[in-house]
Design a protein around this motif. Structure first.
Motif, PDB file in Angstrom:
ATOM      1  N   GLU A  52       0.794  -1.234   0.000  1.00  0.00           N
ATOM      2  CA  GLU A  52       0.000   0.000   0.000  1.00  0.00           C
ATOM      3  C   GLU A  52       0.824   1.279   0.000  1.00  0.00           C
ATOM      4  O   GLU A  52       0.335   2.340  -0.367  1.00  0.00           O
ATOM      5  CB  GLU A  52      -0.948   0.017   1.210  1.00  0.00           C
ATOM      6  N   TYR A  53       2.042   1.162   0.461  1.00  0.00           N
ATOM      7  CA  TYR A  53       2.885   2.360   0.544  1.00  0.00           C
ATOM      8  C   TYR A  53       4.078   2.182  -0.385  1.00  0.00           C
ATOM      9  O   TYR A  53       4.464   1.068  -0.715  1.00  0.00           O
ATOM     10  CB  TYR A  53       3.385   2.562   1.979  1.00  0.00           C
ATOM     11  N   ASP A  54       4.663   3.319  -0.735  1.00  0.00           N
ATOM     12  CA  ASP A  54       5.766   3.292  -1.676  1.00  0.00           C
ATOM     13  C   ASP A  54       7.087   2.989  -0.955  1.00  0.00           C
ATOM     14  O   ASP A  54       8.002   3.807  -0.968  1.00  0.00           O
ATOM     15  CB  ASP A  54       5.818   4.655  -2.387  1.00  0.00           C
ATOM     16  N   SER A  76       2.907  10.074  10.789  1.00  0.00           N
ATOM     17  CA  SER A  76       4.204  10.611  10.343  1.00  0.00           C
ATOM     18  C   SER A  76       4.074  11.294   8.977  1.00  0.00           C
ATOM     19  O   SER A  76       5.087  11.592   8.344  1.00  0.00           O
ATOM     20  CB  SER A  76       5.234   9.493  10.262  1.00  0.00           C
ATOM     21  N   GLY A  77       2.836  11.455   8.531  1.00  0.00           N
ATOM     22  CA  GLY A  77       2.604  12.180   7.278  1.00  0.00           C
ATOM     23  C   GLY A  77       2.889  11.364   6.028  1.00  0.00           C
ATOM     24  O   GLY A  77       3.121  11.941   4.963  1.00  0.00           O
ATOM     25  N   ILE A  78       2.870  10.030   6.141  1.00  0.00           N
ATOM     26  CA  ILE A  78       3.161   9.204   4.957  1.00  0.00           C
ATOM     27  C   ILE A  78       1.848   8.688   4.371  1.00  0.00           C
ATOM     28  O   ILE A  78       1.037   8.080   5.085  1.00  0.00           O
ATOM     29  CB  ILE A  78       4.108   8.044   5.337  1.00  0.00           C
ATOM     30  N   GLN A  79       1.680   8.922   3.087  1.00  0.00           N
ATOM     31  CA  GLN A  79       0.416   8.611   2.418  1.00  0.00           C
ATOM     32  C   GLN A  79       0.438   7.231   1.754  1.00  0.00           C
ATOM     33  O   GLN A  79       1.473   6.791   1.272  1.00  0.00           O
ATOM     34  CB  GLN A  79       0.118   9.633   1.294  1.00  0.00           C
ATOM     35  N   ILE A  80      -0.774   6.639   1.674  1.00  0.00           N
ATOM     36  CA  ILE A  80      -0.957   5.406   0.903  1.00  0.00           C
ATOM     37  C   ILE A  80      -0.858   5.738  -0.579  1.00  0.00           C
ATOM     38  O   ILE A  80      -1.355   6.781  -1.016  1.00  0.00           O
ATOM     39  CB  ILE A  80      -2.353   4.807   1.219  1.00  0.00           C
ATOM     40  N   VAL A  81      -0.223   4.863  -1.361  1.00  0.00           N
ATOM     41  CA  VAL A  81      -0.147   5.152  -2.808  1.00  0.00           C
ATOM     42  C   VAL A  81      -0.943   4.155  -3.645  1.00  0.00           C
ATOM     43  O   VAL A  81      -1.313   4.450  -4.779  1.00  0.00           O
ATOM     44  CB  VAL A  81       1.310   5.194  -3.339  1.00  0.00           C
TER      45      VAL A  81
END
Ligand code: UDP
Ligand code: MG
Length: 212
Positions: A41-43, A206-211
């Motif tokens: 889901e994340y980069d 932590s401000g990390i978005q799903i891609v």
């Protein structure tokens, strides 16, 4: 020298510097399982230090094969020069810039080696720490062994040693990062999809978005 300067320039512009999340927890806490969920889901590229060592152990002509096998079976930690160079190579080969480093750094030698070689080439975002009781972790590892993990260390004797190493050598590393405010503690005693919800919260905060 040149790469150090270039890295500082890149960091100055706040781009291109590889970002890493260390993933720690007892053997069987679910580091690998969660890392594969995260990387869908994340980069982030999932790099398991243990898997890289097992691969190196199998590589024909490897001068480290025997030493690695002996360490793994005894639940001891491979010298950082070997592990760090495998991680570094895998990072470069991926061509990507965000990494989950699963099962590393596990002791003082690992931490110092990483800091020496990699800390100014990378940015540590945070440390995911999967908390799970010894009983549950043991049950999972033995279950994995019985189900045919093929791992030479998923047996009661190796597990006992792996746990001792974890308590004696890895916990102080987690404490070191905790004092720096970098540890995100995750309850790893529930089902994988439930654990993953906590993981997502940690990434989100932590401000990390799903891609995907
Ligand atoms: N290992 C090591 N250095 C590392 C990671 C792993 O020496 O940075 C060795 C160590 O002997 C460890 C084994 O590889 O007990 C298995 O590690 P892995 O992370 O695959 O096991 P897990 O904790 O996921 O069960
Ligand atoms: Mg693992």
């Amino acid at each position: 020298m040149l790469s150090r300067v270039l890295c500082q320039v890149a960091r100055y512009f706040n781009k291109m510097v590889p970002e890493v999340v260390f993933v720690l927890g007892a053997p069987g806490a679910g580091k690998g399982t969660q890392c594969s969920l995260i990387s869908k889901e994340y980069d982030f590229v999932h790099l398991s230090a243990g898997d890289l060592l097992r691969e190196e152990r199998q590589r024909p002509g490897s001068e480290y094969g025997e030493m690695i096998e002996q360490k793994i079976r005894n639940g001891e930690i491979v010298p950082v020069e070997v592990t760090c160079s495998l991680l570094h190579k895998a990072m470069q080969k991926s061509g990507k810039t965000r990494f989950l480093i699963d099962g590393f750094p596990r002791n003082k030698d690992n931490l110092e080696g990483w800091n020496r070689e990699m800390s100014d080439k990378t940015k540590l975002l945070f440390v995911l720490f999967f908390e799970c009781s010894k009983e549950l972790c043991t049950e999972r590892c033995l279950g994995r062994g019985a189900a045919g993990s093929g791992r030479s260390d998923d047996n009661p004797e190796s597990l006992h040693k792996r746990f001792n190493t974890y308590l004696k050598d890895t916990m102080p590393i987690i404490e070191y990062y905790d004092q720096k405010g970098l540890v995100r503690k995750i309850n790893a005693e529930v089902a994988p999809n439930e654990v993953f919800k906590y993981v997502k919260n940690a990434f989100e905060s932590s401000g990390i978005q799903i891609v995907n």
